[in-house]
Design a protein around this motif. Structure first.
Motif, PDB file in Angstrom:
ATOM      1  N   GLN A  66       1.003  -1.072  -0.096  1.00 28.01           N
ATOM      2  CA  GLN A  66       0.115   0.084   0.059  1.00 28.01           C
ATOM      3  C   GLN A  66       0.931   1.354  -0.173  1.00 28.01           C
ATOM      4  OE1 GLN A  66      -2.481  -0.510   3.410  1.00 28.01           O
ATOM      5  NE2 GLN A  66      -3.842  -1.865   2.706  1.00 28.01           N
ATOM      6  N   THR A  67       1.999   1.282   0.759  1.00 25.27           N
ATOM      7  CA  THR A  67       2.787   2.384   0.813  1.00 25.27           C
ATOM      8  C   THR A  67       3.364   2.624  -0.439  1.00 25.27           C
ATOM      9  OG1 THR A  67       2.997   2.140   3.331  1.00 25.27           O
ATOM     10  CG2 THR A  67       4.639   3.502   2.132  1.00 25.27           C
ATOM     11  N   VAL A  68       4.031   1.439  -1.002  1.00 31.26           N
ATOM     12  CA  VAL A  68       4.681   1.755  -2.309  1.00 31.26           C
ATOM     13  C   VAL A  68       3.740   2.435  -3.555  1.00 31.26           C
ATOM     14  CG1 VAL A  68       5.578   0.407  -4.496  1.00 31.26           C
ATOM     15  CG2 VAL A  68       6.506   0.129  -1.870  1.00 31.26           C
ATOM     16  N   ALA A  69       2.542   1.927  -3.321  1.00 28.94           N
ATOM     17  CA  ALA A  69       1.237   2.242  -4.487  1.00 28.94           C
ATOM     18  C   ALA A  69       1.356   3.869  -4.288  1.00 28.94           C
ATOM     19  CB  ALA A  69       0.146   1.726  -4.225  1.00 28.94           C
ATOM     20  N   LEU A  70       1.191   4.405  -2.913  1.00 22.46           N
ATOM     21  CA  LEU A  70       0.807   5.631  -2.944  1.00 22.46           C
ATOM     22  C   LEU A  70       2.092   6.449  -2.891  1.00 22.46           C
ATOM     23  CD1 LEU A  70      -0.820   5.569   0.721  1.00 22.46           C
ATOM     24  CD2 LEU A  70      -1.809   6.476  -1.137  1.00 22.46           C
ATOM     25  N   MET A  71       3.442   6.013  -2.845  1.00 19.75           N
ATOM     26  CA  MET A  71       4.529   6.661  -3.013  1.00 19.75           C
ATOM     27  C   MET A  71       4.961   6.784  -4.578  1.00 19.75           C
ATOM     28  SD  MET A  71       7.069   5.386  -0.181  1.00 19.75           S
ATOM     29  CE  MET A  71       8.443   6.479  -0.321  1.00 19.75           C
ATOM     30  N   LYS A  72       4.360   5.844  -5.387  1.00 12.32           N
ATOM     31  CA  LYS A  72       4.387   5.655  -6.801  1.00 12.32           C
ATOM     32  C   LYS A  72       3.532   6.894  -7.480  1.00 12.32           C
ATOM     33  CE  LYS A  72       3.991   2.773 -10.701  1.00 12.32           C
ATOM     34  NZ  LYS A  72       3.413   1.708 -11.359  1.00 12.32           N
ATOM     35  N   LYS A  73       2.403   6.916  -6.957  1.00 12.14           N
ATOM     36  CA  LYS A  73       1.314   7.742  -7.319  1.00 12.14           C
ATOM     37  C   LYS A  73       1.770   9.365  -6.922  1.00 12.14           C
ATOM     38  CE  LYS A  73      -3.494   8.774  -6.697  1.00 12.14           C
ATOM     39  NZ  LYS A  73      -4.898   8.377  -5.991  1.00 12.14           N
ATOM     40  N   GLU A  74       2.627   9.351  -6.036  1.00  8.48           N
ATOM     41  CA  GLU A  74       3.164  10.650  -5.959  1.00  8.48           C
ATOM     42  C   GLU A  74       4.452  11.097  -6.427  1.00  8.48           C
ATOM     43  OE1 GLU A  74       2.891  12.190  -1.786  1.00  8.48           O
ATOM     44  OE2 GLU A  74       0.835  11.249  -1.519  1.00  8.48           O
ATOM     45  N   GLY A  75       4.991  10.010  -6.994  1.00 10.50           N
ATOM     46  CA  GLY A  75       6.061  10.324  -7.951  1.00 10.50           C
ATOM     47  C   GLY A  75       7.461  10.125  -7.209  1.00 10.50           C
ATOM     48  N   LEU A  76       7.336   9.558  -6.104  1.00  7.99           N
ATOM     49  CA  LEU A  76       8.706   9.103  -5.343  1.00  7.99           C
ATOM     50  C   LEU A  76       9.295   8.209  -5.633  1.00  7.99           C
ATOM     51  CD1 LEU A  76       7.177  10.371  -1.967  1.00  7.99           C
ATOM     52  CD2 LEU A  76       8.606  11.729  -3.372  1.00  7.99           C
ATOM     53  N   LEU A  77       8.621   6.832  -6.193  1.00  8.43           N
ATOM     54  CA  LEU A  77       9.117   5.695  -6.668  1.00  8.43           C
ATOM     55  C   LEU A  77       8.955   5.441  -7.878  1.00  8.43           C
ATOM     56  CD1 LEU A  77       7.995   3.438  -3.425  1.00  8.43           C
ATOM     57  CD2 LEU A  77      10.163   4.878  -3.736  1.00  8.43           C
ATOM     58  N   LEU A  78       9.931   4.437  -8.370  1.00  7.31           N
ATOM     59  CA  LEU A  78       9.461   3.780  -9.770  1.00  7.31           C
ATOM     60  C   LEU A  78       9.562   2.353  -9.593  1.00  7.31           C
ATOM     61  CD1 LEU A  78      12.573   5.647 -11.804  1.00  7.31           C
ATOM     62  CD2 LEU A  78       9.983   6.105 -11.659  1.00  7.31           C
ATOM     63  N   VAL A  79       8.542   1.841  -9.944  1.00 10.44           N
ATOM     64  CA  VAL A  79       8.195   0.300  -9.983  1.00 10.44           C
ATOM     65  C   VAL A  79       8.421  -0.462 -11.180  1.00 10.44           C
ATOM     66  CG1 VAL A  79       6.746  -1.273  -8.889  1.00 10.44           C
ATOM     67  CG2 VAL A  79       6.931   0.869  -7.660  1.00 10.44           C
ATOM     68  N   ALA A  80       9.170  -1.535 -11.349  1.00 12.45           N
ATOM     69  CA  ALA A  80       9.314  -2.321 -12.485  1.00 12.45           C
ATOM     70  C   ALA A  80       9.125  -3.650 -12.295  1.00 12.45           C
ATOM     71  CB  ALA A  80      10.612  -1.910 -12.940  1.00 12.45           C
ATOM     72  N   ALA A  81       8.670  -4.672 -13.169  1.00 13.36           N
ATOM     73  CA  ALA A  81       8.876  -5.999 -12.886  1.00 13.36           C
ATOM     74  C   ALA A  81      10.316  -6.449 -12.685  1.00 13.36           C
ATOM     75  CB  ALA A  81       8.066  -6.700 -14.022  1.00 13.36           C
TER      76      ALA A  81
END
Length: 157
Positions: A66-81
């Motif tokens: 949940q935290t990663v999803a929020l942080m990604k939405k706010e542009g703080l993280l990049l998530v890749a397969a």
């Protein structure tokens, strides 16, 4: 009337998190305290899977997700397969997240000094009390304790 444990804990969290949140606002940061465990891990490692983040940050996997999803939405993280089959999600700081680190680290240092000062004013340091309570509850959960007490207490009519 004495407040229950849950009420006291919620009030304590409000007092602590509210002040920490304000320190971020005062530093000109658009940032939530709940991001800190993830951000601290990624400040020390280039990347991590969700499972690694949860383990290293000391949070549950659902909380990490949940935290990663929020942080990604706010542009703080990049998530890749990642992983052999691409099902794992590999997380790293975005350029925006990396740019925030120096100001965040200054906030974290001030927060640590404030927490140390709070501990020094208490008869029993809060950080030690919390660590002890967590260790005891990891050995025997609060749910188990409630169930055991429920068996001993006759229902009231």
């Amino acid at each position: 009337m004495k407040q229950g444990l849950g009420t006291q804990l919620r009030h304590l969290i409000e007092l602590l998190d509210g002040a920490v949140q304000q320190s971020y606002v005062d530093a000109g940061l658009d940032y939530r305290p709940r991001y800190t465990p993830v951000m601290r891990v990624l400040a020390q490692r280039q990347s991590a899977t969700i499972g690694q983040l949860a383990e290293l940050a000391g949070i549950t996997q659902p909380a990490a997700t949940q935290t990663v999803a929020l942080m990604k939405k706010e542009g703080l993280l990049l998530v890749a397969a990642g992983g052999e089959d691409g099902r794992q999600r590999v997380v790293r700081l975005s350029p925006r997240g990396e740019a925030m680190l120096p100001r965040l680290q200054a906030c974290w240092q001030a927060t640590k000094r404030a927490a140390d000062g709070l501990d020094a004013e208490l008869a029993f340091p809060l950080s030690e009390c919390l660590a002890q309570a967590i260790a005891v509850l990891e050995r025997r959960s609060f749910g188990e304790r409630i169930r055991a007490e429920s068996k001993q207490t006759p229902p009231t009519p």
